[in-house]
Design a protein around this motif. Structure first.
Motif, mmCIF file in Angstrom:
data_model
loop_
_atom_site.group_PDB
_atom_site.id
_atom_site.type_symbol
_atom_site.label_atom_id
_atom_site.label_comp_id
_atom_site.label_asym_id
_atom_site.label_seq_id
_atom_site.Cartn_x
_atom_site.Cartn_y
_atom_site.Cartn_z
ATOM 1 N N LYS A 40 22.793 60.884 70.265
ATOM 2 C CA LYS A 40 21.335 60.872 70.081
ATOM 3 C C LYS A 40 20.799 62.298 70.033
ATOM 4 C CE LYS A 40 18.836 60.208 73.680
ATOM 5 N NZ LYS A 40 18.181 59.619 74.857
ATOM 6 N N GLN A 41 21.180 63.100 71.009
ATOM 7 C CA GLN A 41 20.674 64.471 71.057
ATOM 8 C C GLN A 41 21.157 65.288 69.870
ATOM 9 O OE1 GLN A 41 18.249 65.654 73.251
ATOM 10 N NE2 GLN A 41 18.238 67.134 71.578
ATOM 11 N N PHE A 42 22.404 65.094 69.473
ATOM 12 C CA PHE A 42 22.946 65.817 68.331
ATOM 13 C C PHE A 42 22.172 65.450 67.057
ATOM 14 C CE2 PHE A 42 26.984 66.637 65.613
ATOM 15 C CZ PHE A 42 26.587 67.942 65.345
ATOM 16 N N THR A 43 21.856 64.169 66.892
ATOM 17 C CA THR A 43 21.103 63.727 65.722
ATOM 18 C C THR A 43 19.705 64.337 65.717
ATOM 19 O OG1 THR A 43 22.371 61.659 65.739
ATOM 20 C CG2 THR A 43 20.364 61.696 64.414
ATOM 21 N N ILE A 44 19.053 64.352 66.864
ATOM 22 C CA ILE A 44 17.721 64.966 66.967
ATOM 23 C C ILE A 44 17.811 66.468 66.697
ATOM 24 C CG2 ILE A 44 15.827 65.498 68.569
ATOM 25 C CD1 ILE A 44 16.349 62.649 69.782
ATOM 26 N N ASP A 45 18.863 67.112 67.186
ATOM 27 C CA ASP A 45 19.053 68.544 66.925
ATOM 28 C C ASP A 45 19.246 68.803 65.430
ATOM 29 O OD1 ASP A 45 18.856 68.998 69.658
ATOM 30 O OD2 ASP A 45 21.014 69.306 69.945
ATOM 31 N N VAL A 46 19.988 67.936 64.747
ATOM 32 C CA VAL A 46 20.184 68.074 63.303
ATOM 33 C C VAL A 46 18.838 67.930 62.595
ATOM 34 C CG1 VAL A 46 21.212 66.967 61.248
ATOM 35 C CG2 VAL A 46 22.616 67.399 63.288
ATOM 36 N N LEU A 47 18.059 66.930 62.979
ATOM 37 C CA LEU A 47 16.721 66.744 62.401
ATOM 38 C C LEU A 47 15.872 67.989 62.605
ATOM 39 C CD1 LEU A 47 14.256 65.192 61.267
ATOM 40 C CD2 LEU A 47 13.977 64.202 63.567
ATOM 41 N N ASN A 48 15.844 68.486 63.822
ATOM 42 C CA ASN A 48 14.995 69.636 64.133
ATOM 43 C C ASN A 48 15.438 70.920 63.441
ATOM 44 O OD1 ASN A 48 13.167 68.206 65.707
ATOM 45 N ND2 ASN A 48 14.399 68.472 67.553
ATOM 46 N N ALA A 49 16.699 70.997 63.043
ATOM 47 C CA ALA A 49 17.200 72.193 62.368
ATOM 48 C C ALA A 49 16.677 72.315 60.936
ATOM 49 C CB ALA A 49 18.731 72.196 62.362
ATOM 50 N N MET A 50 16.339 71.183 60.322
ATOM 51 C CA MET A 50 15.879 71.229 58.923
ATOM 52 C C MET A 50 14.428 71.697 58.876
ATOM 53 S SD MET A 50 16.514 70.830 55.693
ATOM 54 C CE MET A 50 17.806 69.682 55.203
ATOM 55 N N PRO A 51 14.155 72.734 58.091
ATOM 56 C CA PRO A 51 12.752 73.140 57.927
ATOM 57 C C PRO A 51 11.952 72.018 57.261
ATOM 58 C CG PRO A 51 14.257 74.679 56.810
ATOM 59 C CD PRO A 51 15.076 73.542 57.332
#
Length: 176
Positions: A40-51
């Motif tokens: 879950k956290q990794f997926t949210i981190d991936v989302l947050n990385a995209m401008p």
């Protein structure tokens, strides 16, 4: 000792080794929940990385956009948890991907993963072992849980490729 006895002994040892490995490869629900939380956290981190400028990026006109990849992860968790893992209807999170902001999408992912975890850990051992019809196959709910986890990983991996295509370094993997 003759050749047959040595070969048979080696065979028995090999089979025993495989059986022990299979037993040790199984996880408890507590271990699974920890792994699920990391996903879950990794997926949210991936989302947050995209401008914000990359949220509608597609690798191909026929492909899902980055935003749709991320939304698909959450909506699949909810749909599979409801339909196959005895999740409740009332508490299932929803979002309109077309109008969702990045922050709203992150909140949806958080809720979807929590909803899925609640459904999964709420299953009894008998429920997890029950064979059901899933996607045209006879599977145990345990197999559906593994497939759902693999599905999340698959689409998160696609989203990571989208990050790289946009010149963004993805977040580091955290598996434990």
């Amino acid at each position: 000792m003759n050749k047959f006895t040595k070969s048979f002994g080696a065979f028995v040892f090999f089979i025993s080794f495989l059986a022990m490995g299979n037993l040790q490869a199984q996880t408890t629900m507590e271990e699974f929940a920890t792994k699920w939380n990391h996903g879950k956290q990794f997926t949210i981190d991936v989302l947050n990385a995209m401008p914000d400028s990359g949220m509608d990026y597609k690798t191909d006109p026929e492909a899902m956009s980055f935003k749709e990849q991320i939304h698909h992860i959450g909506s699949a968790i909810v749909g599979i948890s409801q339909g196959l893992l005895k999740g409740g209807e009332a508490s299932a999170p929803q979002i309109d991907v077309a109008t969702a902001s990045k922050e709203e999408l992150a909140a949806f992912l958080e809720e979807a993963y929590e909803y899925g975890k609640s459904a999964i850990v709420g299953l009894s051992e008998a429920d997890r072992a029950e064979v059901i019809n899933a996607f045209g196959n006879e599977l145990t709910r345990r197999q559906v849980i593994a497939m759902l986890d693999d599905h999340c990983t698959h689409h998160r991996g696609a989203a990571i490729a989208y990050l790289r295509a946009n010149g963004v370094t993805p977040p580091a993997f955290v598996g434990f």
